[in-house]
Design a protein around this motif. Structure first.
Motif, PDB file in Angstrom:
ATOM      1  N   ALA A  31       0.836  -1.210   0.000  1.00  0.00           N
ATOM      2  CA  ALA A  31       0.000   0.000   0.000  1.00  0.00           C
ATOM      3  C   ALA A  31       0.864   1.251   0.000  1.00  0.00           C
ATOM      4  N   ILE A  32       1.910   1.244   0.821  1.00  0.00           N
ATOM      5  CA  ILE A  32       2.834   2.390   0.856  1.00  0.00           C
ATOM      6  C   ILE A  32       3.457   2.589  -0.522  1.00  0.00           C
ATOM      7  N   GLY A  33       3.874   1.499  -1.146  1.00  0.00           N
ATOM      8  CA  GLY A  33       4.471   1.592  -2.474  1.00  0.00           C
ATOM      9  C   GLY A  33       3.514   2.143  -3.511  1.00  0.00           C
ATOM     10  N   LEU A  34       2.263   1.724  -3.457  1.00  0.00           N
ATOM     11  CA  LEU A  34       1.278   2.233  -4.406  1.00  0.00           C
ATOM     12  C   LEU A  34       1.016   3.722  -4.197  1.00  0.00           C
ATOM     13  N   VAL A  35       0.942   4.138  -2.935  1.00  0.00           N
ATOM     14  CA  VAL A  35       0.732   5.566  -2.644  1.00  0.00           C
ATOM     15  C   VAL A  35       1.926   6.384  -3.122  1.00  0.00           C
ATOM     16  N   LEU A  36       3.136   5.898  -2.865  1.00  0.00           N
ATOM     17  CA  LEU A  36       4.330   6.619  -3.321  1.00  0.00           C
ATOM     18  C   LEU A  36       4.371   6.722  -4.840  1.00  0.00           C
ATOM     19  N   SER A  37       3.933   5.674  -5.522  1.00  0.00           N
ATOM     20  CA  SER A  37       3.903   5.710  -6.989  1.00  0.00           C
ATOM     21  C   SER A  37       2.902   6.741  -7.504  1.00  0.00           C
ATOM     22  N   VAL A  38       1.745   6.820  -6.857  1.00  0.00           N
ATOM     23  CA  VAL A  38       0.748   7.832  -7.245  1.00  0.00           C
ATOM     24  C   VAL A  38       1.312   9.234  -7.015  1.00  0.00           C
ATOM     25  N   LEU A  39       1.936   9.431  -5.867  1.00  0.00           N
ATOM     26  CA  LEU A  39       2.555  10.737  -5.584  1.00  0.00           C
ATOM     27  C   LEU A  39       3.650  11.048  -6.597  1.00  0.00           C
ATOM     28  N   GLY A  40       4.392  10.027  -6.995  1.00  0.00           N
ATOM     29  CA  GLY A  40       5.437  10.218  -8.002  1.00  0.00           C
ATOM     30  C   GLY A  40       4.876  10.653  -9.340  1.00  0.00           C
ATOM     31  N   MET A  41       3.762  10.042  -9.752  1.00  0.00           N
ATOM     32  CA  MET A  41       3.144  10.433 -11.025  1.00  0.00           C
ATOM     33  C   MET A  41       2.558  11.840 -10.939  1.00  0.00           C
ATOM     34  N   ALA A  42       2.000  12.188  -9.783  1.00  0.00           N
ATOM     35  CA  ALA A  42       1.484  13.550  -9.601  1.00  0.00           C
ATOM     36  C   ALA A  42       2.633  14.553  -9.649  1.00  0.00           C
ATOM     37  N   ALA A  43       3.745  14.221  -9.007  1.00  0.00           N
ATOM     38  CA  ALA A  43       4.930  15.098  -9.045  1.00  0.00           C
ATOM     39  C   ALA A  43       5.470  15.200 -10.467  1.00  0.00           C
ATOM     40  N   ALA A  44       5.453  14.093 -11.211  1.00  0.00           N
ATOM     41  CA  ALA A  44       5.908  14.118 -12.604  1.00  0.00           C
ATOM     42  C   ALA A  44       5.012  15.013 -13.449  1.00  0.00           C
ATOM     43  N   ALA A  45       3.701  14.956 -13.206  1.00  0.00           N
ATOM     44  CA  ALA A  45       2.774  15.807 -13.951  1.00  0.00           C
ATOM     45  C   ALA A  45       3.055  17.284 -13.672  1.00  0.00           C
ATOM     46  N   LEU A  46       3.264  17.605 -12.408  1.00  0.00           N
ATOM     47  CA  LEU A  46       3.556  19.003 -12.051  1.00  0.00           C
ATOM     48  C   LEU A  46       4.893  19.456 -12.634  1.00  0.00           C
ATOM     49  N   THR A  47       5.895  18.605 -12.556  1.00  0.00           N
ATOM     50  CA  THR A  47       7.217  18.944 -13.085  1.00  0.00           C
ATOM     51  C   THR A  47       7.163  19.133 -14.593  1.00  0.00           C
ATOM     52  N   GLU A  48       6.483  18.232 -15.275  1.00  0.00           N
ATOM     53  CA  GLU A  48       6.369  18.341 -16.730  1.00  0.00           C
ATOM     54  C   GLU A  48       5.545  19.559 -17.121  1.00  0.00           C
ATOM     55  N   GLY A  49       4.523  19.898 -16.344  1.00  0.00           N
ATOM     56  CA  GLY A  49       3.766  21.122 -16.605  1.00  0.00           C
ATOM     57  C   GLY A  49       4.649  22.347 -16.503  1.00  0.00           C
ATOM     58  N   LYS A  50       5.495  22.375 -15.493  1.00  0.00           N
ATOM     59  CA  LYS A  50       6.445  23.488 -15.325  1.00  0.00           C
ATOM     60  C   LYS A  50       7.442  23.520 -16.476  1.00  0.00           C
ATOM     61  N   ARG A  51       7.994  22.340 -16.839  1.00  0.00           N
ATOM     62  CA  ARG A  51       8.974  22.275 -17.915  1.00  0.00           C
ATOM     63  C   ARG A  51       8.366  22.706 -19.252  1.00  0.00           C
ATOM     64  N   SER A  52       7.152  22.264 -19.534  1.00  0.00           N
ATOM     65  CA  SER A  52       6.535  22.622 -20.809  1.00  0.00           C
ATOM     66  C   SER A  52       6.175  24.102 -20.868  1.00  0.00           C
ATOM     67  N   SER A  53       5.792  24.688 -19.736  1.00  0.00           N
ATOM     68  CA  SER A  53       5.505  26.127 -19.751  1.00  0.00           C
ATOM     69  C   SER A  53       6.784  26.930 -19.960  1.00  0.00           C
ATOM     70  N   VAL A  54       7.880  26.457 -19.385  1.00  0.00           N
ATOM     71  CA  VAL A  54       9.174  27.123 -19.621  1.00  0.00           C
ATOM     72  C   VAL A  54       9.568  26.965 -21.085  1.00  0.00           C
ATOM     73  N   ALA A  55       9.340  25.782 -21.653  1.00  0.00           N
ATOM     74  CA  ALA A  55       9.695  25.540 -23.056  1.00  0.00           C
ATOM     75  C   ALA A  55       8.894  26.422 -23.998  1.00  0.00           C
ATOM     76  N   ARG A  56       7.634  26.669 -23.663  1.00  0.00           N
ATOM     77  CA  ARG A  56       6.799  27.503 -24.536  1.00  0.00           C
ATOM     78  C   ARG A  56       7.196  28.975 -24.489  1.00  0.00           C
ATOM     79  N   THR A  57       7.698  29.415 -23.342  1.00  0.00           N
ATOM     80  CA  THR A  57       8.048  30.832 -23.211  1.00  0.00           C
ATOM     81  C   THR A  57       9.509  31.110 -23.514  1.00  0.00           C
TER      82      THR A  57
END
Length: 171
Positions: A31-57
């Motif tokens: 269960a801990i591993g599954l929660v950490l994986s979900v948090l990791g994907m959420a962090a990846a989404a936020l990081t990629e959102g930041k990276r793509s906004s920087v790339a566009r500007t």
């Protein structure tokens, strides 16, 4: 590997001192591993959102963003896998009847490989479904023109659904 060392040397003794138990059960570790994986994907989404906004500007070919933005989600996903995989393998070995321990280890490895095939299939489906008339979608050859953050968000949502199903099955 760092996660397992921290778990064994720091978390387990603290847990034993606080709860009087030697550590988490295999089901709790999964269960801990599954929660950490979900948090990791959420962090990846936020990081990629930041990276793509920087790339566009940004007007330069090299983006003014540090590679160290990748550490949080890689750490979370890696830690999630460490918890999940070790707990699954231990669960299969300790909970299997004596005559099928080897077979259960093979089943564990088979579920891992099946997961990789399902992941590849998911990428193909998402690419086909999200591809627009202009050939752009979530997953494109040039990531600066795609929406990879949406894909990571989808993986986080699928992880939450998977976790809910896991809780029902674990009970």
């Amino acid at each position: 590997m760092i996660t397992l060392a921290v778990y064994n040397q720091l978390i387990t003794p603290l847990w034993k001192k606080w709860k009087g138990k030697p550590g988490f059960t295999n089901l709790q570790k999964m269960a801990i591993g599954l929660v950490l994986s979900v948090l990791g994907m959420a962090a990846a989404a936020l990081t990629e959102g930041k990276r793509s906004s920087v790339a566009r500007t940004s007007s330069t070919p090299t983006l003014p963003i540090s590679v160290f933005w990748l550490i949080p989600h890689h750490f979370l996903v890696g830690s999630g896998e460490a918890f999940t995989y070790t707990a699954q393998l231990d669960f299969f070995i300790t909970q299997s009847p004596k005559g099928v321990k080897t077979m259960s280890t093979g089943l564990f490895l088979t579920t891992l490989s099946l997961g990789f095939f399902v992941s590849s299939f998911l990428v193909v489906v998402v690419k086909k479904v999200t591809e627009g008339r202009d050939g752009q979608g979530w997953l494109v050859d040039n990531i600066n023109h795609g929406r990879l953050y949406c894909f990571y968000g989808l993986l986080a949502i699928l992880g939450i659904i998977n976790f809910a199903i896991y809780l029902v099955c674990a009970v």
